[in-house]
Write a protein that holds these residues in place. Structure first.
Motif, PDB file in Angstrom:
ATOM      1  N   ALA A 334      27.369  29.558 -64.605  1.00 12.65           N
ATOM      2  CA  ALA A 334      28.534  30.281 -64.219  1.00 12.65           C
ATOM      3  C   ALA A 334      27.970  31.788 -63.452  1.00 12.65           C
ATOM      4  O   ALA A 334      26.745  32.107 -63.830  1.00 12.65           O
ATOM      5  N   ALA A 335      28.599  32.208 -62.426  1.00 16.67           N
ATOM      6  CA  ALA A 335      28.217  32.838 -61.899  1.00 16.67           C
ATOM      7  C   ALA A 335      29.406  33.972 -61.254  1.00 16.67           C
ATOM      8  O   ALA A 335      30.314  33.347 -61.186  1.00 16.67           O
ATOM      9  N   THR A 336      29.350  35.266 -61.140  1.00 15.48           N
ATOM     10  CA  THR A 336      30.278  36.150 -60.570  1.00 15.48           C
ATOM     11  C   THR A 336      29.623  36.727 -59.497  1.00 15.48           C
ATOM     12  O   THR A 336      28.551  37.022 -59.410  1.00 15.48           O
ATOM     13  N   ARG A 337      30.672  37.492 -58.616  1.00 15.92           N
ATOM     14  CA  ARG A 337      30.228  38.032 -57.511  1.00 15.92           C
ATOM     15  C   ARG A 337      29.726  39.453 -57.809  1.00 15.92           C
ATOM     16  O   ARG A 337      28.905  39.801 -57.076  1.00 15.92           O
ATOM     17  N   ASP A 338      29.873  40.075 -58.963  1.00 13.84           N
ATOM     18  CA  ASP A 338      29.497  41.310 -59.354  1.00 13.84           C
ATOM     19  C   ASP A 338      28.282  41.068 -60.031  1.00 13.84           C
ATOM     20  O   ASP A 338      27.368  42.055 -60.610  1.00 13.84           O
ATOM     21  N   GLY A 339      27.511  39.825 -60.043  1.00 16.79           N
ATOM     22  CA  GLY A 339      25.951  39.552 -60.526  1.00 16.79           C
ATOM     23  C   GLY A 339      25.734  39.303 -61.808  1.00 16.79           C
ATOM     24  O   GLY A 339      24.636  38.846 -62.356  1.00 16.79           O
ATOM     25  N   GLU A 340      26.848  38.660 -62.495  1.00 20.74           N
ATOM     26  CA  GLU A 340      26.567  38.145 -63.839  1.00 20.74           C
ATOM     27  C   GLU A 340      26.451  36.809 -63.649  1.00 20.74           C
ATOM     28  O   GLU A 340      26.969  36.013 -62.725  1.00 20.74           O
ATOM     29  N   ARG A 341      25.436  36.208 -64.370  1.00 17.61           N
ATOM     30  CA  ARG A 341      24.851  34.882 -64.405  1.00 17.61           C
ATOM     31  C   ARG A 341      24.751  34.186 -65.695  1.00 17.61           C
ATOM     32  O   ARG A 341      24.553  34.842 -66.906  1.00 17.61           O
ATOM     33  N   ARG A 342      25.067  32.984 -65.847  1.00 18.24           N
ATOM     34  CA  ARG A 342      24.885  32.366 -67.323  1.00 18.24           C
ATOM     35  C   ARG A 342      24.524  30.756 -67.054  1.00 18.24           C
ATOM     36  O   ARG A 342      25.277  30.181 -66.230  1.00 18.24           O
ATOM     37  N   SER A 343      23.548  30.136 -67.667  1.00 19.78           N
ATOM     38  CA  SER A 343      23.070  28.897 -67.437  1.00 19.78           C
ATOM     39  C   SER A 343      22.926  28.091 -68.943  1.00 19.78           C
ATOM     40  O   SER A 343      22.301  28.688 -69.906  1.00 19.78           O
ATOM     41  N   LEU A 344      23.512  27.026 -69.017  1.00 16.54           N
ATOM     42  CA  LEU A 344      23.440  26.421 -70.339  1.00 16.54           C
ATOM     43  C   LEU A 344      22.946  24.896 -69.960  1.00 16.54           C
ATOM     44  O   LEU A 344      23.660  24.297 -69.228  1.00 16.54           O
ATOM     45  N   LEU A 345      21.860  24.457 -70.776  1.00 18.83           N
ATOM     46  CA  LEU A 345      21.469  23.236 -70.438  1.00 18.83           C
ATOM     47  C   LEU A 345      21.260  22.449 -71.708  1.00 18.83           C
ATOM     48  O   LEU A 345      20.839  23.131 -72.956  1.00 18.83           O
ATOM     49  N   ALA A 346      21.939  21.183 -71.776  1.00 19.85           N
ATOM     50  CA  ALA A 346      22.223  20.432 -73.009  1.00 19.85           C
ATOM     51  C   ALA A 346      21.254  19.120 -72.595  1.00 19.85           C
ATOM     52  O   ALA A 346      21.854  18.305 -72.116  1.00 19.85           O
ATOM     53  N   PRO A 347      20.115  18.939 -72.858  1.00 23.72           N
ATOM     54  CA  PRO A 347      19.229  17.717 -72.776  1.00 23.72           C
ATOM     55  C   PRO A 347      19.925  16.808 -73.476  1.00 23.72           C
ATOM     56  O   PRO A 347      20.453  16.977 -74.858  1.00 23.72           O
ATOM     57  N   PHE A 348      19.498  15.350 -73.064  1.00 20.60           N
ATOM     58  CA  PHE A 348      20.181  14.557 -73.720  1.00 20.60           C
ATOM     59  C   PHE A 348      19.395  13.235 -73.505  1.00 20.60           C
ATOM     60  O   PHE A 348      18.672  12.850 -72.285  1.00 20.60           O
ATOM     61  N   TRP A 382      28.646  35.597 -51.031  1.00 15.01           N
ATOM     62  CA  TRP A 382      29.157  36.916 -51.420  1.00 15.01           C
ATOM     63  C   TRP A 382      28.367  37.938 -51.081  1.00 15.01           C
ATOM     64  O   TRP A 382      29.155  39.082 -50.724  1.00 15.01           O
ATOM     65  N   LYS A 383      27.104  38.010 -50.633  1.00 12.94           N
ATOM     66  CA  LYS A 383      26.578  39.263 -50.167  1.00 12.94           C
ATOM     67  C   LYS A 383      27.086  39.557 -48.661  1.00 12.94           C
ATOM     68  O   LYS A 383      27.181  40.709 -48.491  1.00 12.94           O
ATOM     69  N   GLN A 384      27.141  38.559 -48.051  1.00 11.30           N
ATOM     70  CA  GLN A 384      28.100  38.769 -46.760  1.00 11.30           C
ATOM     71  C   GLN A 384      29.296  39.223 -46.890  1.00 11.30           C
ATOM     72  O   GLN A 384      29.579  40.219 -46.019  1.00 11.30           O
ATOM     73  N   MET A 385      30.036  38.835 -47.801  1.00  7.48           N
ATOM     74  CA  MET A 385      31.365  39.387 -47.793  1.00  7.48           C
ATOM     75  C   MET A 385      31.460  40.712 -48.306  1.00  7.48           C
ATOM     76  O   MET A 385      32.116  41.703 -48.166  1.00  7.48           O
ATOM     77  N   ASP A 386      30.407  41.202 -49.416  1.00  2.70           N
ATOM     78  CA  ASP A 386      30.252  42.438 -49.456  1.00  2.70           C
ATOM     79  C   ASP A 386      29.861  43.496 -48.568  1.00  2.70           C
ATOM     80  O   ASP A 386      30.336  44.578 -48.322  1.00  2.70           O
ATOM     81  N   GLU A 387      29.054  42.803 -47.597  1.00  3.23           N
ATOM     82  CA  GLU A 387      28.679  43.486 -46.457  1.00  3.23           C
ATOM     83  C   GLU A 387      29.845  43.858 -45.296  1.00  3.23           C
ATOM     84  O   GLU A 387      29.837  44.889 -44.690  1.00  3.23           O
ATOM     85  N   ARG A 388      30.863  42.881 -45.267  1.00  6.30           N
ATOM     86  CA  ARG A 388      32.029  43.143 -44.714  1.00  6.30           C
ATOM     87  C   ARG A 388      32.934  43.876 -45.520  1.00  6.30           C
ATOM     88  O   ARG A 388      34.184  44.110 -45.070  1.00  6.30           O
ATOM     89  N   GLU A 389      32.766  44.133 -46.668  1.00  5.94           N
ATOM     90  CA  GLU A 389      33.929  44.859 -47.408  1.00  5.94           C
ATOM     91  C   GLU A 389      34.968  44.140 -47.716  1.00  5.94           C
ATOM     92  O   GLU A 389      36.195  44.513 -47.603  1.00  5.94           O
ATOM     93  N   GLU A 390      34.822  42.883 -47.662  1.00  2.00           N
ATOM     94  CA  GLU A 390      35.773  41.778 -47.791  1.00  2.00           C
ATOM     95  C   GLU A 390      36.161  41.179 -49.252  1.00  2.00           C
ATOM     96  O   GLU A 390      35.329  40.509 -49.773  1.00  2.00           O
ATOM     97  N   ARG A 391      37.240  41.870 -49.856  1.00  2.20           N
ATOM     98  CA  ARG A 391      37.405  41.640 -51.315  1.00  2.20           C
ATOM     99  C   ARG A 391      39.019  41.314 -51.417  1.00  2.20           C
ATOM    100  O   ARG A 391      39.869  41.853 -50.478  1.00  2.20           O
ATOM    101  N   TRP A 392      39.257  40.715 -52.494  1.00  4.82           N
ATOM    102  CA  TRP A 392      40.621  40.388 -52.939  1.00  4.82           C
ATOM    103  C   TRP A 392      40.908  41.530 -53.737  1.00  4.82           C
ATOM    104  O   TRP A 392      40.482  41.858 -54.603  1.00  4.82           O
ATOM    105  N   SER A 393      42.159  42.149 -53.132  1.00  3.36           N
ATOM    106  CA  SER A 393      42.845  43.211 -53.780  1.00  3.36           C
ATOM    107  C   SER A 393      43.974  42.887 -54.671  1.00  3.36           C
ATOM    108  O   SER A 393      44.930  42.344 -54.146  1.00  3.36           O
TER     109      SER A 393
END
Length: 394
Positions: A334-348, A382-393
């Motif tokens: 999981a990831a967000t545009r604001d920089g949060e990240r999360r990885s879960l690995l379930a080996p089987f 996302w970085k390119q969109m931030d540089e263009r100040e392109e966000r959903w309001s």
């Protein structure tokens, strides 16, 4: 590929966009709080380069002449998650993709590996950094926000609008991008696998929710729910549901959910035939995230995983799929545009009778897990969109 028709409709669109503010100004006496919210809109949006371009373009179209249009082809080479190169070429509007590729690869310095994507673009000389369908969509979104506010001020929820084509244009004034305004549409792109020498055809299938199938799924897999509105918080819940599916079906198709403003706005199952197709698919998912203005994603996928890094005799990293110590894992990222990240690995592992046996789920910093490679194209977008100040309001 119809330049004259495109130019005519583009000119009509630009005039229509500009007329929105004229219409609202005419009716200001009937709109509660007009001076406050309209003044705020002008201060926030007026200085934006795209909005200034829209105003000037309308004056050019009405009072002077057509926009000065260039037909471009944007060429993207994809070697892997991180290796990518983009160049822009200008071609005559009616030149075929085959002719474009022939001209491009006449230069021996261009890459001969990975996947190449040709995207058709129309550009105004006065706005060289924007593709015109992208630029006009952004203006449309800003004006939709304004119309939404005006409707609330007039105490009405619907326009007196008949059914339109495409069907996503409705009497409801929505602040979200229209689905038909895909700025990275597959119909404007062509893909070629440079190593195997064949084209990659992109096909989309749309499925409508069927309550009978939903009930059958509950009977097969059991009941589960994803209550979290944040992708990072939703990841563990989606891991639990993915485990249920894998245990029952012995496999799990790739799935990606896109979020915007705390809501799921898109769900897709991306499929690919080989590794180059996989690289291309995740760059296309980045295109999708940009078109949707998604601010979060969650990916569920089966994968090969090996702990740590191993190098071959040439010092190149050996991918997990080619290592003897590899493991099958169910991966939820999981990831967000604001920089949060999360990885879960379930080996089987799989018993001789095919039963799925899970090990303990692995979590940790993304740098240690080294499994977020597929997300790199999305992070870059996302970085390119931030540089263009392109966000959903909202």
């Amino acid at each position: 590929m119809e330049p004259d028709s495109f130019r005519m409709h583009l000119n009509s669109l630009i005039q229509g966009l500009r007329n929105v503010t004229f219409m609202i100004q005419k009716q200001k006496a009937e709109l509660v709080g007009y001076e406050d919210w309209y003044t705020r809109f002008v201060k926030e949006v007026g200085p934006k380069p795209l909005m200034r371009w829209a105003v000037k373009s309308r004056n050019r179209v009405v009072k002077e002449s057509d926009l000065e249009l260039l037909s471009e082809a944007k060429i993207r080479w994809v070697g892997n998650w991180a290796v990518k190169e983009e160049r822009k070429f200008t071609f005559p509007p009616r030149m075929s993709s085959r002719e474009m590729l022939g001209a491009i690869f006449a230069d021996p310095g261009n890459p001969r590996m990975g996947v190449v994507t040709v995207s058709r673009r129309w550009v105004d000389k006065a706005l060289p950094d924007w593709e015109l369908l992208h630029a006009t969509r952004e203006v449309f979104i800003e004006l939709s926000r304004l119309l939404h506010t005006a409707h609330a001020a007039a105490d009405v929820s619907l326009c007196a609008l008949d059914d339109r084509e495409p069907s996503c244009v409705t009497p409801v004034i929505d602040e979200q991008p229209l689905a038909c305004m895909d700025i990275n549409a597959g119909v404007r792109q062509e893909h070629l696998d440079l190593e195997d020498g064949f084209g990659i055809r992109e096909v989309e299938h749309y499925l409508k929710r069927d309550e009978r199938r939903v009930e059958k799924a509950r009977e097969r897999y059991g009941s589960f729910s994803v209550t979290a509105s944040n992708p990072i918080e939703a990841a563990p819940q989606l891991m639990e549901s993915a485990r249920m599916v894998l245990k029952k079906d012995k496999c799990h198709m790739p799935m990606m959910w896109s979020y915007r403003g705390g809501k799921i706005i898109d769900m897709i199952s991306p499929n690919f035939a080989d590794q180059n197709g996989k690289y291309l698919m995740f760059h296309r998912l980045a295109d999708r995230v940009e078109s949707l203005r998604a601010d979060g994603v969650v990916l569920v996928i089966e994968a090969w995983w090996a702990q740590g890094e191993a190098l071959d005799a040439q010092g190149q990293v050996i991918p997990p799929r080619d290592r003897k110590d590899r493991k099958e894992v169910l991966h939820v990222a999981a990831a967000t545009r604001d920089g949060e990240r999360r990885s879960l690995l379930a080996p089987f592992s799989r018993t001789k009778l095919g039963k799925i046996v899970f090990e303990e789920t692995i979590t940790g910093p993304d740098e240690e897990l080294e499994v977020l490679g597929p997300f790199l194209p999305i992070f870059e977008r996302w970085k390119q969109m931030d540089e263009r100040e392109e966000r959903w309001s909202s």
